[in-house]
Design an enzyme around this catalytic site. Structure first.
Site, PDB file in Angstrom:
ATOM      1  N   ASP A 189      34.099 119.335  30.594  1.00  0.00           N
ATOM      2  CA  ASP A 189      35.020 118.490  31.361  1.00  0.00           C
ATOM      3  C   ASP A 189      36.357 118.146  30.710  1.00  0.00           C
ATOM      4  O   ASP A 189      37.253 117.694  31.396  1.00  0.00           O
ATOM      5  CB  ASP A 189      34.296 117.192  31.761  1.00  0.00           C
ATOM      6  CG  ASP A 189      34.781 116.664  33.103  1.00  0.00           C
ATOM      7  OD1 ASP A 189      35.415 117.438  33.854  1.00  0.00           O
ATOM      8  OD2 ASP A 189      34.555 115.479  33.407  1.00  0.00           O
ATOM      9  N   HIS A 192      36.643 111.872  27.191  1.00  0.00           N
ATOM     10  CA  HIS A 192      37.702 112.580  27.915  1.00  0.00           C
ATOM     11  C   HIS A 192      38.244 111.798  29.105  1.00  0.00           C
ATOM     12  O   HIS A 192      39.193 112.243  29.751  1.00  0.00           O
ATOM     13  CB  HIS A 192      37.219 113.976  28.345  1.00  0.00           C
ATOM     14  CG  HIS A 192      36.001 113.957  29.199  1.00  0.00           C
ATOM     15  ND1 HIS A 192      34.737 113.893  28.660  1.00  0.00           N
ATOM     16  CD2 HIS A 192      35.846 113.971  30.545  1.00  0.00           C
ATOM     17  CE1 HIS A 192      33.849 113.885  29.654  1.00  0.00           C
ATOM     18  NE2 HIS A 192      34.500 113.923  30.795  1.00  0.00           N
TER      19      HIS A 192
END
Length: 899
Positions: free
Chosen positions: A106, A375
């Site tokens: 991701d 993230h």
């Protein structure tokens, strides 16, 4: 916490239960933060036993195993290692297990640091997904989604790793069913916030598998498997089953999956496919056993990342600049606190500071710095509520570590425990701007440093003394921040991992601090600036002469004095105007940067004030929207330092320090500082990967969105150069950076956005950030060979500025020793050579046995060590700072005496 309540706890509870029901079922778990919350707060003893059993059977597998799946673009390697260590330490201590595979599906683009980091961590393979859409399509077509990645140019084949790039379907199961308008494969539906539904009926629950549709379901799945098989070299297809926030009701998932898996395998002759539940380990083992030869990829990264022509994910390099700055300050304070505590425990085993409490204080900051590497953390791509959680956790951890450091100093000096200590780190608000106070300054680096620390005081009439009562060079001048206080710059020279104490006293006739004098220049109207020459004035130290133009109040040129080379040098603030209406075209948001035209200069008038003194010259430039505006929108404070005889001023002298004040911005503006020079750079930019290694960034022209697709992350370093001269930028937080013209480098400093994209509105991701940000950048200009020897040490000196703690003076406190040794002057301070960095010196507190067989045996028998942490085990990491061949001297290997 909300995610735990809404779905995450249920993932682990129901998955463990379902795995126990069917030997064929498997599952992979990634982020340790959620798992540890479940393990510590929710899991029963039975469930814990079951997890141990499932891990031994290889049916539950931890991949990555860090606290989070870290971002790859804007994080420092030190912090990536920290969060990996935090998760891996827990897994090894609890299960005797070390993750072997990554699952970096991701992060928004892939850095070349990551494969190196995972190879060094002993991983057997690396898995990524988000890379440029056009590049991925090309790799897919040519069966090049798998390769051996040699991410480091210096470590190359010694730290290579097999890498798998997910195909266009990425990491979620494709949910379209050709035979129904309902979705497929997500039978538990989607998680709801803040509470799970009372009746257990979730939105978008997929069409259940029945006798009537079983064959159609199987056909859909097989068709997708075969489509993907054509993109890979082996007959093994990794088919991810799940997505974000899935498996919170694992029983409905597995019961439907079982039916499909069994049916396809029963009819494998007809379908030409067999399927099995698998972990990442099973998949890579299958590919490995095919014994193929793979292409090698060099140290080129996959940044930036675009998902379609107008979607360049380069905005997040700057989003939430304040959070990015605090995350790095917290990391740096943690680094200092760890080495301070470690030395205290080693040298003062009988000290009165409670070690267990101290470890908890450090752990609170380890956890906070680890989790913000997520993230959707330091990236600035979270909602304001989640951003506040990260900030609160960081501030709480920093407060704990400052308290710990203060209590250690008090203990070492046997000071009265009720003496107040004001602790403040890197900020100019020293608790109380009293004149009568002392300052304790700790140097967290393993080299001698000579630098300035800044303290707020209430009067110009001050003197500064060291522990032995000698006068210390200092300069005091009116503060930028407020009319009533003054900035006191103290020149400190401190050996590695040591601290010194300085007393600030009211003036009593003896030697006083130098006083910085102000000259204010008339505000200049840039629209009318006459082009006559001769209105230039210089500001000088031993290394540079900076020339300003009085017609414009802007910088004009910089001369590097040793080579007498002059570079034309101008700086201006510009803003990209961006669109917020999806009906009118591409939008910018937390993730994306989509400028609708070139950047526009923001100020029509510039004010200038020069504060000059013997040690510091500070040039204050204020940028106004027009000549009559009351308030400035931008400011730059440029500082040049001069060092008296007898001090090592090499790094200080070569640094042009700039601090910016940006904001509040108007809506849908992205603010950049553009520096233009006459260097013939051919529009080639160099930026770092995670403060670890440099990447070459040639300017690329695209049919669409060229400006945004030429933005790159600068985590710590960026530079431009011509054949002889280099201009380096060093940063204390991440920024987007680009070279949009020959001899130019621009840094995005701040963003404020609003748009009506439904997804952004639903998740409160519109980045209406009305803050004022105060980033700092150090500039180094000079011949390549000179900048080469300076930039690594300077970058770390900026990252790990001294920790400053304040205390009120009261009568005759015992004198502080120069270092943490109890007055044992002969014990030499710690100094590593300038091409090495003491990356970690800490006491993790792990209780596991260093003998692997013993550790596994004690876990299997349920006899893990309970009780106190182990304070005798020290974690030490040393990093070589230079690439092979980068510098004739500094690139050489170094022998270190670990004692």
């Amino acid at each position: 916490q909300e995610s735990m309540h809404a779905y995450a706890a249920n993932v682990y509870t129901t998955v463990v239960e379902e795995l126990m029901k069917g030997k064929q079922r498997k599952f992979i778990a990634v982020e340790q933060e959620f798992f540890r919350l479940w393990w510590d707060v929710v899991a029963t003893d039975t469930q814990k036993q079951q997890v141990h059993q499932l891990l031994q059977e290889g049916r539950l597998e931890f991949v990555i195993g860090g606290q989070v799946m870290h971002d790859e673009a804007v994080t420092l390697i030190d912090d990536q290692i920290l969060q990996l260590t935090e998760g891996h330490g827990f897994l090894y201590e609890t299960f005797g297990f070390r993750p072997q595979f990554s699952w970096h599906v991701d992060p928004f683009g892939a850095s070349a640091t990551t494969p190196t980091l995972f190879a060094l961590a002993g991983f057997n393979a690396h898995l990524i997904s988000r890379i440029d859409y056009d590049l991925k399509a090309d790799m897919q077509k040519n069966k090049k989604l798998q390769f051996v990645w040699q991410g480091s140019p210096s470590l190359s084949e010694r730290q290579e790793i097999f890498t798998h790039v997910m195909d266009q379907y990425s990491y979620c199961t494709p949910s379209q069913l050709p035979f129904s308008n309902r979705s497929g494969f997500f039978w538990n539906g989607f998680a709801t916030f803040p509470d799970p539904p009372k009746d257990g009926v979730y939105p978008n629950m997929s069409l259940p598998v029945t006798d009537a549709n079983l064959h159609l379901y199987a056909q859909t799945m097989v068709a997708n498997i075969k489509e993907r098989a054509a993109w890979f070299r082996t007959g093994d297809v990794l088919w991810p089953w799940g997505c974000d926030k899935q498996f919170f009701n694992a029983s409905v998932q597995y019961s439907n999956m079982d039916l499909l898996v069994d049916y396809i395998n029963k009819h494998s002759g007809e379908f030409g496919v067999t399927v099995q539940y698998a972990t990442v380990s099973d998949y890579f083992q299958a590919v490995y056993s095919r014994n193929l030869t793979w292409e090698i990829r060099d140290s080129q990264d996959f940044l930036p990342y675009s998902t379609e022509p107008f979607q360049a994910w380069t905005g997040f390099y700057t989003s939430r600049s304040t959070l990015k700055g605090i995350a790095r300050r917290a990391s740096s304070l943690l680094y200092a606190g760890e080495s301070f505590f470690t030395q205290y425990v080693r040298k003062h085993p009988e000290g009165s500071v409670c070690k267990c409490k101290a470890l908890k204080q450090l752990q609170s900051l380890r956890w906070a710095v680890s989790e913000v590497q997520h993230h959707d953390g330091i990236t600035g791509t979270e909602s304001p509520k989640v951003k506040d959680m990260y900030m609160n956790n960081l501030m709480y951890g920093m407060f704990n570590v400052k308290k710990l450091m203060a209590s250690i100093i008090f203990d070492i000096n046997n000071a009265k425990k009720n003496g107040e200590v004001y602790t403040s780190v890197y900020t100019k608000d020293s608790g109380k701007p009293d004149v009568d106070q002392y300052v304790v300054v700790y140097n967290p680096l393993a080299w001698n440093i000579t630098t300035f620390v800044t303290v707020s005081v209430s009067s110009e009439a001050v003197s500064v003394y060291d522990e032995l009562g000698r006068s210390v060079p200092a300069q005091v001048q009116s503060s930028v921040e407020s009319q009533s206080t003054y900035d006191l710059y103290i020149l400190v020279a401190i050996s590695g991992l040591s601290y010194r104490k300085y007393s600030i006293k009211p003036l009593n006739g003896k030697q006083s601090a130098f006083i910085g004098r102000s000259i204010k220049y008339k505000r200049r109207d840039l629209t009318r600036a006459d082009q006559q020459r001769g209105q230039l004035f210089p500001v000088v130290n031993s290394c540079y002469q900076i020339v300003f133009d009085q017609n414009t109040n802007l910088m004009h040129s910089i001369t590097e004095r040793e080579t007498n080379q002059t570079v034309q040098f101008t700086q201006e603030f510009l803003e990209y105007h961006v669109n917020g209406d999806t009906m009118k075209g591409p939008i910018s948001d937390n993730y994306l940067f989509a400028p609708n035209a070139s950047a526009v200069p923001v100020s029509k008038a510039v004010g200038l004030e020069v504060m000059s003194g013997s040690l510091v010259t500070e040039i204050r430039q204020y940028f106004y929207s027009n000549v009559t505006s009351q308030d400035y929108i931008y400011a730059v404070y440029t500082r040049l330092y001069s060092v008296p005889e007898g001090y090592d001023g090499k790094l200080l002298c070569h640094r042009i320090e700039q601090e910016y004040s940006v904001g509040p911005l108007e809506l849908n503006r992205e603010a950049v500082l553009r520096t233009s020079t006459n260097l013939n750079t051919r529009q080639l930019l160099y930026t770092d990967n995670n403060g670890y290694q440099m990447q070459k960034r040639p300017f690329k022209a695209y049919v669409n969105n060229t400006v945004a697709r030429n933005y790159y992350p600068m985590v710590q370093t960026a530079y431009i150069e011509d054949d002889t001269t280099r201009l380096m930028l060093l940063a204390e937080r991440a920024h987007g950076v680009s070279s949009q013209g020959n001899g130019q480098v621009e840094v995005m400093l701040h963003r404020r956005l609003w748009n009506n994209l439904q997804w952004d509105l639903n998740n409160n991701l519109t980045l209406n950030d009305s803050s004022v940000v105060r980033p700092v950048i150090w500039l180094i200009l000079g011949p390549k060979a000179v900048t080469n020897t300076l930039y690594r040490t300077s970058g770390l000196a900026l990252e790990h500025r001294p920790v400053v703690m304040f205390g009120a003076l009261s009568g005759d406190k015992p004198k502080l020793p120069r270092r943490l040794e109890q007055n044992s002057v002969h014990d030499s301070p710690i100094t590593v050579p300038p091409n090495l960095h003491l990356q970690t010196l800490s006491i993790p507190g792990w209780k596991y046995s260093s003998n692997h067989a013993d550790q596994v045996r004690s876990i299997r028998m349920g006899k893990q060590k309970q009780g106190d942490a182990d304070f005798s085990r020290v974690l030490l990491r040393i990093r070589h700072l230079y690439e092979v061949g980068e510098d004739p001297v500094l690139s050489q290997p170094v022998m270190v005496d670990l004692k």
